[in-house]
Scaffold this motif. Structure first.
Motif, mmCIF file in Angstrom:
data_model
loop_
_atom_site.group_PDB
_atom_site.id
_atom_site.type_symbol
_atom_site.label_atom_id
_atom_site.label_comp_id
_atom_site.label_asym_id
_atom_site.label_seq_id
_atom_site.Cartn_x
_atom_site.Cartn_y
_atom_site.Cartn_z
ATOM 1 N N THR A 248 -30.170 -36.694 -8.992
ATOM 2 C CA THR A 248 -30.441 -38.097 -9.282
ATOM 3 C C THR A 248 -31.471 -38.269 -10.399
ATOM 4 O O THR A 248 -32.226 -37.345 -10.722
ATOM 5 C CB THR A 248 -30.968 -38.837 -8.035
ATOM 6 N N GLY A 249 -31.500 -39.475 -10.923
ATOM 7 C CA GLY A 249 -32.468 -39.812 -11.955
ATOM 8 C C GLY A 249 -33.883 -39.918 -11.438
ATOM 9 O O GLY A 249 -34.831 -40.046 -12.228
ATOM 10 N N ASN A 250 -34.059 -39.843 -10.129
ATOM 11 C CA ASN A 250 -35.383 -39.917 -9.519
ATOM 12 C C ASN A 250 -36.055 -38.555 -9.393
ATOM 13 O O ASN A 250 -37.142 -38.456 -8.806
ATOM 14 C CB ASN A 250 -35.281 -40.547 -8.124
ATOM 15 N N GLY A 251 -35.401 -37.500 -9.898
ATOM 16 C CA GLY A 251 -35.955 -36.153 -9.774
ATOM 17 C C GLY A 251 -35.660 -35.509 -8.447
ATOM 18 O O GLY A 251 -36.250 -34.490 -8.096
ATOM 19 N N TYR B 294 -20.502 -33.166 4.507
ATOM 20 C CA TYR B 294 -19.139 -33.441 4.061
ATOM 21 C C TYR B 294 -18.160 -33.106 5.188
ATOM 22 O O TYR B 294 -18.341 -32.082 5.848
ATOM 23 C CB TYR B 294 -18.794 -32.608 2.810
ATOM 24 N N PRO B 295 -17.183 -33.978 5.478
ATOM 25 C CA PRO B 295 -16.690 -35.082 4.631
ATOM 26 C C PRO B 295 -17.301 -36.449 4.912
ATOM 27 O O PRO B 295 -16.914 -37.429 4.278
ATOM 28 C CB PRO B 295 -15.204 -35.095 4.956
ATOM 29 N N SER B 296 -18.264 -36.558 5.838
ATOM 30 C CA SER B 296 -18.790 -37.878 6.183
ATOM 31 C C SER B 296 -19.640 -38.486 5.074
ATOM 32 O O SER B 296 -19.808 -39.703 5.014
ATOM 33 C CB SER B 296 -19.629 -37.773 7.462
ATOM 34 N N LEU B 297 -20.209 -37.635 4.183
ATOM 35 C CA LEU B 297 -21.133 -38.058 3.126
ATOM 36 C C LEU B 297 -22.376 -38.737 3.706
ATOM 37 O O LEU B 297 -22.994 -39.594 3.084
ATOM 38 C CB LEU B 297 -20.437 -38.964 2.109
ATOM 39 N N ARG B 298 -22.787 -38.294 4.894
ATOM 40 C CA ARG B 298 -24.010 -38.776 5.520
ATOM 41 C C ARG B 298 -25.209 -38.024 4.930
ATOM 42 O O ARG B 298 -25.167 -36.812 4.748
ATOM 43 C CB ARG B 298 -23.930 -38.535 7.031
ATOM 44 N N LEU B 299 -26.288 -38.741 4.616
ATOM 45 C CA LEU B 299 -27.486 -38.127 4.036
ATOM 46 C C LEU B 299 -28.150 -37.198 5.043
ATOM 47 O O LEU B 299 -28.469 -37.600 6.166
ATOM 48 C CB LEU B 299 -28.472 -39.199 3.584
ATOM 49 N N VAL B 300 -28.374 -35.927 4.627
ATOM 50 C CA VAL B 300 -29.006 -34.925 5.487
ATOM 51 C C VAL B 300 -30.443 -34.641 5.049
ATOM 52 O O VAL B 300 -31.339 -34.488 5.866
ATOM 53 C CB VAL B 300 -28.193 -33.608 5.478
ATOM 54 N N ASP B 301 -30.674 -34.584 3.724
ATOM 55 C CA ASP B 301 -32.000 -34.218 3.226
ATOM 56 C C ASP B 301 -32.168 -34.757 1.807
ATOM 57 O O ASP B 301 -31.183 -34.951 1.077
ATOM 58 C CB ASP B 301 -32.159 -32.691 3.214
ATOM 59 N N THR B 302 -33.412 -35.005 1.423
ATOM 60 C CA THR B 302 -33.764 -35.375 0.052
ATOM 61 C C THR B 302 -34.818 -34.387 -0.437
ATOM 62 O O THR B 302 -35.902 -34.292 0.156
ATOM 63 C CB THR B 302 -34.315 -36.805 -0.027
ATOM 64 N N LEU B 303 -34.501 -33.629 -1.485
ATOM 65 C CA LEU B 303 -35.413 -32.633 -2.030
ATOM 66 C C LEU B 303 -36.095 -33.180 -3.282
ATOM 67 O O LEU B 303 -35.426 -33.625 -4.212
ATOM 68 C CB LEU B 303 -34.653 -31.353 -2.395
ATOM 69 N N MET B 304 -37.429 -33.155 -3.305
ATOM 70 C CA MET B 304 -38.179 -33.533 -4.507
ATOM 71 C C MET B 304 -38.194 -32.317 -5.427
ATOM 72 O O MET B 304 -39.083 -31.473 -5.350
ATOM 73 C CB MET B 304 -39.593 -33.973 -4.129
ATOM 74 N N ALA B 305 -37.211 -32.233 -6.307
ATOM 75 C CA ALA B 305 -36.964 -30.996 -7.055
ATOM 76 C C ALA B 305 -37.733 -30.902 -8.359
ATOM 77 O O ALA B 305 -38.212 -29.824 -8.730
ATOM 78 C CB ALA B 305 -35.465 -30.857 -7.324
ATOM 79 N N HIS B 306 -37.855 -32.011 -9.106
ATOM 80 C CA HIS B 306 -38.494 -31.990 -10.426
ATOM 81 C C HIS B 306 -39.308 -33.254 -10.630
ATOM 82 O O HIS B 306 -39.121 -34.256 -9.939
ATOM 83 C CB HIS B 306 -37.434 -31.860 -11.530
ATOM 84 N N THR B 307 -40.207 -33.201 -11.626
ATOM 85 C CA THR B 307 -41.037 -34.359 -11.947
ATOM 86 C C THR B 307 -40.313 -35.359 -12.838
ATOM 87 O O THR B 307 -40.808 -36.464 -13.068
ATOM 88 C CB THR B 307 -42.329 -33.916 -12.651
ATOM 89 N N ALA B 308 -39.159 -34.977 -13.363
ATOM 90 C CA ALA B 308 -38.319 -35.867 -14.167
ATOM 91 C C ALA B 308 -36.916 -35.852 -13.569
ATOM 92 O O ALA B 308 -36.643 -35.113 -12.612
ATOM 93 C CB ALA B 308 -38.304 -35.422 -15.627
ATOM 94 N N GLY B 309 -36.018 -36.651 -14.124
ATOM 95 C CA GLY B 309 -34.671 -36.760 -13.589
ATOM 96 C C GLY B 309 -33.952 -35.428 -13.503
ATOM 97 O O GLY B 309 -34.083 -34.578 -14.390
ATOM 98 N N CYS B 310 -33.184 -35.226 -12.434
ATOM 99 C CA CYS B 310 -32.356 -34.036 -12.279
ATOM 100 C C CYS B 310 -30.965 -34.345 -12.820
ATOM 101 O O CYS B 310 -30.314 -35.284 -12.359
ATOM 102 C CB CYS B 310 -32.266 -33.628 -10.809
ATOM 103 N N TYR B 311 -30.524 -33.563 -13.785
ATOM 104 C CA TYR B 311 -29.269 -33.847 -14.477
ATOM 105 C C TYR B 311 -28.097 -33.013 -13.976
ATOM 106 O O TYR B 311 -26.953 -33.439 -14.076
ATOM 107 C CB TYR B 311 -29.441 -33.610 -15.981
#
Length: 279
Positions: A133-136, A143-160
């Protein structure tokens, strides 16, 4: 100092793929077909036929052109196969995800996201789906439900971009901060970073053995680095910024597409394939 690439007979070929710029390329799970997504709002499938050592061609047995095409609703910027080859996921500039059934090549699921969604990927078992995401962050969905399992704060800028190690050990994330981070997929922890590129990282991919990772940006080269050491082993010169790099899952073939235009027709999209043999 860079290492010398431990391969021989390097070669590269160019293919005319679309009427407009090609944004993304992806191989199927057995390396026999290449999917491409374009600004022209189409997704295409190409058949690969290897010939002996390091030789190959892309073709369709019936027409000599692409074998399947789906008309989608927006400008496609990302495309990826589910590891078992049954589904293709396509993302567009409107942050809409479309999942296609490969047999019918028809949409079976669509979802619009409220935040910037960049590259997408399944894990090797196909039960997790990743969004950068653009939020980093990296959003991990079931899958296949596409239910959110985790959010990782990966980078200080957007993840492309994101790539999954075919061995199942790691996934890698490329960011606007010009870094590529390597993550342990079982622990969801960052274990290493790659720092060769100087511009926002647009695209990354592991080779089929999981030994090498390719990454590209607005730098006029594609970097190939050793996953374990983090050191660069080879660079492929480019004429422009790259949008997508993708290793074949069975062969040492790297498909890539970027902003450069076909020399014969300015508005026609192209992609290229770089290959080599093991020494």
């Amino acid at each position: 100092m860079e290492e010398t690439i431990p391969f021989k007979n390097l070669h590269s070929r160019e293919y005319q793929g679309h009427k407009k710029k090609v944004h993304s390329v992806a191989w199927n799970c057995i390396g026999t077909k290449l999917a491409s997504g374009s600004v022209d709002q189409t997704a295409r499938i190409w058949h690969i036929e290897p010939h002996g050592h390091g030789k190959f061609r892309l073709w369709d047995a019936r027409s000599g052109k692409c074998s399947q095409q789906a008309e989608l609703s927006g400008e496609n910027i990302n495309i990826t196969y589910k590891p078992d080859g049954t589904h293709i996921a396509v993302g567009n500039r409107d942050d809409e995800l479309t999942i296609l059934d490969v047999r019918k090549f028809k949409p079976i699921h669509k979802r619009k996201f409220s935040y910037e969604v960049n590259e997408i990927a399944w894990n090797m078992t196909g039960d997790m789906f990743f969004l950068t995401t653009g939020n980093g962050t990296v959003e991990v969905l079931a899958y296949p439900s596409l239910r959110l399992v985790d959010t990782l704060m990966a980078h200080t800028a957007g993840c492309y971009c994101i790539a999954i190690d075919p061995i199942g050990r790691y996934f890698a994330v490329g960011s606007a901060d010009s870094l590529v981070s390597l993550w342990d997929i079982s622990e969801m922890l960052c274990v290493r970073t790659f720092t060769k590129l100087e511009w926002p990282v647009r695209t990354i991919s592991f080779n089929y053995t999981g030994e090498y990772i390719a990454s590209a940006s607005e730098d006029l080269f594609i970097d190939i680095s050793n996953v374990q050491t983090g050191r660069s082993v080879h660079q492929i010169p480019c004429r422009a910024a790259m949008n997508s790099v993708e290793w074949n899952p069975k062969y040492n073939l790297l498909a890539y597409a970027g902003d450069d235009k076909n020399k014969y027709q300015a508005d026609e999209g192209v992609f290229r394939i770089f290959g080599f043999e093991s020494a």
